[in-house]
Motif scaffolding. Sequence first.
Motif, PDB file in Angstrom:
ATOM      1  N   UNK B  54       0.789  -0.938  -0.105  1.00  0.00           N
ATOM      2  CA  UNK B  54      -0.129  -0.052  -0.037  1.00  0.00           C
ATOM      3  C   UNK B  54       0.842   1.161  -0.354  1.00  0.00           C
ATOM      4  N   UNK B  56       0.380   5.551  -0.123  1.00  0.00           N
ATOM      5  CA  UNK B  56      -0.704   6.678  -0.296  1.00  0.00           C
ATOM      6  C   UNK B  56       0.116   8.031  -0.856  1.00  0.00           C
ATOM      7  N   UNK B  84       0.039  -3.841  -8.593  1.00  0.00           N
ATOM      8  CA  UNK B  84      -1.184  -3.000  -9.337  1.00  0.00           C
ATOM      9  C   UNK B  84      -1.721  -1.880  -8.675  1.00  0.00           C
ATOM     10  N   UNK B  85      -1.982  -2.078  -7.214  1.00  0.00           N
ATOM     11  CA  UNK B  85      -2.641  -0.934  -6.651  1.00  0.00           C
ATOM     12  C   UNK B  85      -1.629  -0.016  -6.286  1.00  0.00           C
ATOM     13  N   UNK B  88      -1.254   2.013  -9.588  1.00  0.00           N
ATOM     14  CA  UNK B  88      -2.458   2.680  -9.817  1.00  0.00           C
ATOM     15  C   UNK B  88      -2.416   4.309  -9.257  1.00  0.00           C
ATOM     16  N   UNK B  89      -1.796   4.347  -8.044  1.00  0.00           N
ATOM     17  CA  UNK B  89      -1.312   5.640  -7.687  1.00  0.00           C
ATOM     18  C   UNK B  89      -0.514   6.556  -8.240  1.00  0.00           C
TER      19      UNK B  89
END
Lengths: 153, 111
Positions: B54, B56, B84-85, B88-89
Amino acid sequence: MINIEGMERRISFMTKTIELHLTSDPPLLSVMRAAVSKVCELADFEHMETSKIILAIDEACSNIIKHAYKGKSGQSIIITCKIKPTRLEFILEDEGEPADIEKIKSRPLHEIRPGGLGVYLITSVMDKVKYSFGVDRGNRLYMSKQRPKDKTT
Amino acid sequence: MSLDISVINDQGSAQLRIVGEVDMYSSTQVRRALLELVKQKQSPVIVDLNEVSYMDSSGVATLIEGLQMCGEYGGTLLIVGLRDNVREVFELTRLDKIFKIYQNIEAAMAR
């Protein structure tokens, strides 16, 4: 005679509400993310959409900690999640310093510098974003996202 | 929750391997490690995000800062292994066009 099929249908149309209470402590953000992930799962979002929604809620909570509470820990953040038939809603409420609407904006993406991306990510991911503020204290942020069409009940 | 950060120095270049979630709480650890490598004027600085589940905007901001500081002494900062996630950011913020992103360390070293 009870129409079971109709009853199940009415129940599934009801709004499901989950309320999360956390304090403005950055280590708790990972707990919030795990909870929001479960909420998205309940609302039938797939993995990538869930990741993006988690990001939006995380950015919103980070902004509350940084700007409304100026980094002060132990302050209240309430996240109300509503799974409605066609959309998922999040309402974030704090008791911090009301935000200045003029300052709630992202930086232009062509300006390559650290910071200023949180609001942009929130508005990119969510369908509807609405801020409201208290007179002396408190902020409320409403966000919603359309649920996957083929799975809405 | 804390991050696991390790550094491998190799003849002027450095690999910064990050394991865990990078958010407003943990990005300060990444920043500290990155600043140390920049202070040593390492190049390239390869940031391995293979095990980052993760990230941010505070994590992304830290990497932008590192990229800009590397540029000040003519160094480069390379990113490898985006999940992938996390990718995406980078894509949402269009930073995938700014950073040099490779699939793995070998590809980054062979650039």
